[in-house]
Scaffold this motif. Structure first.
Motif, PDB file in Angstrom:
ATOM      1  N   GLU A 103      25.868 -63.595 -16.417  1.00 30.83           N
ATOM      2  CA  GLU A 103      26.327 -62.952 -15.061  1.00 30.83           C
ATOM      3  C   GLU A 103      25.233 -62.125 -14.489  1.00 30.83           C
ATOM      4  O   GLU A 103      24.372 -61.428 -15.796  1.00 30.83           O
ATOM      5  N   THR A 104      24.547 -62.105 -13.779  1.00 29.82           N
ATOM      6  CA  THR A 104      23.499 -60.961 -13.404  1.00 29.82           C
ATOM      7  C   THR A 104      24.294 -59.335 -13.250  1.00 29.82           C
ATOM      8  O   THR A 104      25.585 -59.777 -11.730  1.00 29.82           O
ATOM      9  N   ARG A 105      24.027 -58.743 -13.301  1.00 30.98           N
ATOM     10  CA  ARG A 105      24.350 -57.160 -13.052  1.00 30.98           C
ATOM     11  C   ARG A 105      22.737 -56.317 -13.038  1.00 30.98           C
ATOM     12  O   ARG A 105      21.850 -56.704 -13.773  1.00 30.98           O
ATOM     13  N   TRP A 106      23.458 -54.856 -12.681  1.00 28.22           N
ATOM     14  CA  TRP A 106      22.479 -54.622 -12.146  1.00 28.22           C
ATOM     15  C   TRP A 106      22.417 -52.912 -13.057  1.00 28.22           C
ATOM     16  O   TRP A 106      23.597 -52.451 -13.383  1.00 28.22           O
ATOM     17  N   MET A 107      20.874 -52.436 -13.372  1.00 29.93           N
ATOM     18  CA  MET A 107      21.591 -51.674 -14.843  1.00 29.93           C
ATOM     19  C   MET A 107      20.188 -50.826 -13.776  1.00 29.93           C
ATOM     20  O   MET A 107      19.290 -50.626 -13.399  1.00 29.93           O
ATOM     21  N   ARG A 108      20.420 -49.155 -14.722  1.00 31.62           N
ATOM     22  CA  ARG A 108      19.792 -47.731 -13.732  1.00 31.62           C
ATOM     23  C   ARG A 108      19.047 -47.406 -15.782  1.00 31.62           C
ATOM     24  O   ARG A 108      19.815 -47.379 -16.096  1.00 31.62           O
ATOM     25  N   ASP A 133      27.997 -52.228  -8.573  1.00 34.94           N
ATOM     26  CA  ASP A 133      28.878 -51.764  -7.615  1.00 34.94           C
ATOM     27  C   ASP A 133      28.568 -50.941  -6.754  1.00 34.94           C
ATOM     28  O   ASP A 133      27.777 -51.277  -5.068  1.00 34.94           O
ATOM     29  N   ARG A 134      27.348 -50.200  -7.441  1.00 34.81           N
ATOM     30  CA  ARG A 134      26.438 -49.154  -6.147  1.00 34.81           C
ATOM     31  C   ARG A 134      26.477 -50.634  -5.318  1.00 34.81           C
ATOM     32  O   ARG A 134      25.632 -50.199  -4.325  1.00 34.81           O
ATOM     33  N   LYS A 135      25.281 -51.402  -5.965  1.00 32.25           N
ATOM     34  CA  LYS A 135      24.133 -52.722  -5.408  1.00 32.25           C
ATOM     35  C   LYS A 135      24.715 -53.748  -5.115  1.00 32.25           C
ATOM     36  O   LYS A 135      24.282 -53.730  -3.483  1.00 32.25           O
ATOM     37  N   GLU A 136      25.815 -53.672  -4.735  1.00 30.41           N
ATOM     38  CA  GLU A 136      26.663 -54.667  -4.192  1.00 30.41           C
ATOM     39  C   GLU A 136      27.248 -53.789  -2.572  1.00 30.41           C
ATOM     40  O   GLU A 136      27.345 -54.314  -1.745  1.00 30.41           O
ATOM     41  N   ARG A 137      27.816 -52.596  -3.000  1.00 29.33           N
ATOM     42  CA  ARG A 137      27.914 -51.315  -1.292  1.00 29.33           C
ATOM     43  C   ARG A 137      26.342 -51.568  -1.170  1.00 29.33           C
ATOM     44  O   ARG A 137      26.649 -52.049   0.416  1.00 29.33           O
ATOM     45  N   GLU A 138      25.828 -51.184  -1.081  1.00 33.05           N
ATOM     46  CA  GLU A 138      24.491 -51.234  -0.806  1.00 33.05           C
ATOM     47  C   GLU A 138      24.233 -52.508   0.292  1.00 33.05           C
ATOM     48  O   GLU A 138      23.547 -52.299   1.150  1.00 33.05           O
ATOM     49  N   GLN A 139      24.225 -53.832  -0.271  1.00 32.18           N
ATOM     50  CA  GLN A 139      23.770 -54.848   0.177  1.00 32.18           C
ATOM     51  C   GLN A 139      25.028 -55.027   0.991  1.00 32.18           C
ATOM     52  O   GLN A 139      24.816 -55.460   2.035  1.00 32.18           O
ATOM     53  N   GLN A 140      26.156 -55.189   1.072  1.00 29.35           N
ATOM     54  CA  GLN A 140      27.210 -55.169   1.519  1.00 29.35           C
ATOM     55  C   GLN A 140      26.570 -54.322   3.458  1.00 29.35           C
ATOM     56  O   GLN A 140      27.161 -54.556   3.796  1.00 29.35           O
TER      57      GLN A 140
END
Length: 258
Positions: A103-108, A133-140
């Motif tokens: 799975e690909t996930r975003w980390m800070r 979740d934040r990155k997905e919202r930004e992409q949307q």
């Protein structure tokens, strides 16, 4: 054995920082890590193992192993940022990872580097937060904005086509008052556009159609259907004008004429 020799290193600040990070990860759904730069050993908190879907019995890892979890497209960026951090630059970066499940996930990640008296980086302590979740919202949001820009471009092209059309085009509200008319409307009917705004198409009536004709026209449009028929009108100068007229209702998402 006649003597023993030992040494003590003050790690109070390090331990206090670790305690603060433990509390932070409980509140912010994040994990923390500690790295001994000289030995190239990285210790992860249990929360990182969970977020990154890595076997928690792995113990410490080295920098090479760490990079293997980073998304291939982000590895150079992460590695370069780490090298810059060891030279004194801030370490605050967002990147993708590939979990053991694929799975690909975003980390800070954000870290504080400790330097010795010679200015060399010797250790680091940092946090990792899952921002998928934040990155997905930004992409949307970005996708929506791109679609909005495209829709606006299409709308401008449509407006330009209507303005340049050789056919008379006009828009009325549900009471029949004209809100828009294109240049061809003026050239075909002889009525100047500014003069017809706010009026109804009755100004074109020739008197050759019955009341029932217009009642059927409006009932058809208000029901959400298209009206197409031949109509006999008069130009502004009184000349008889025979037109093939198509009237389409503009409806909302529920199909109700606006």
């Amino acid at each position: 054995v006649t003597h023993r020799i030992g040494y003590l290193i003050d790690i109070t600040h390090q331990r206090e920082t670790e305690i603060s990070l433990r509390k932070a990860q409980e509140v912010g759904n994040m994990g923390w890590w500690r790295k001994d730069i000289l030995s190239d050993q990285i210790y992860w908190s249990d929360r990182i193992y969970e977020m990154w879907d890595v076997d928690s019995t792995s113990g410490t890892i080295d920098h090479k192993t760490f990079l293997e979890y980073i998304h291939p497209a982000d590895r150079d960026v992460v590695d370069n940022q780490w090298e810059a951090a060891k030279a004194g630059e801030p370490y605050d970066i967002e990147h993708r990872i590939i979990t053991d499940e694929g799975e690909t996930r975003w980390m800070r990640q954000k870290a504080e580097i400790e330097f010795n008296d010679a200015g060399n980086a010797i250790s680091a302590i940092g946090i990792v937060q899952d921002i998928t979740d934040r990155k997905e919202r930004e992409q949307q949001l970005q996708t929506y904005q791109e679609e909005l820009v495209m829709a606006n471009e299409h709308l401008q092209q449509f407006a330009k086509a209507v303005e340049q059309s050789a056919h008379a085009v006009y828009i009325t509200d549900t009471d029949g008052q004209i809100e828009y008319a294109n240049p061809a409307f003026e050239s075909i009917t002889g009525h100047a556009v500014p003069d017809v705004l706010g009026q109804t198409p009755k100004l074109l009536q020739s008197g050759e159609h019955s009341t029932e004709y217009y009642e059927e026209l409006w009932s058809t449009i208000l029901s959400g259907e298209q009206w197409e028929n031949e109509v006999i009108n008069l130009r502004a100068d009184g000349e008889r004008l025979v037109l093939n007229q198509t009237i389409s209702p503009i409806t909302d998402d529920d199909g109700v004429p606006q």
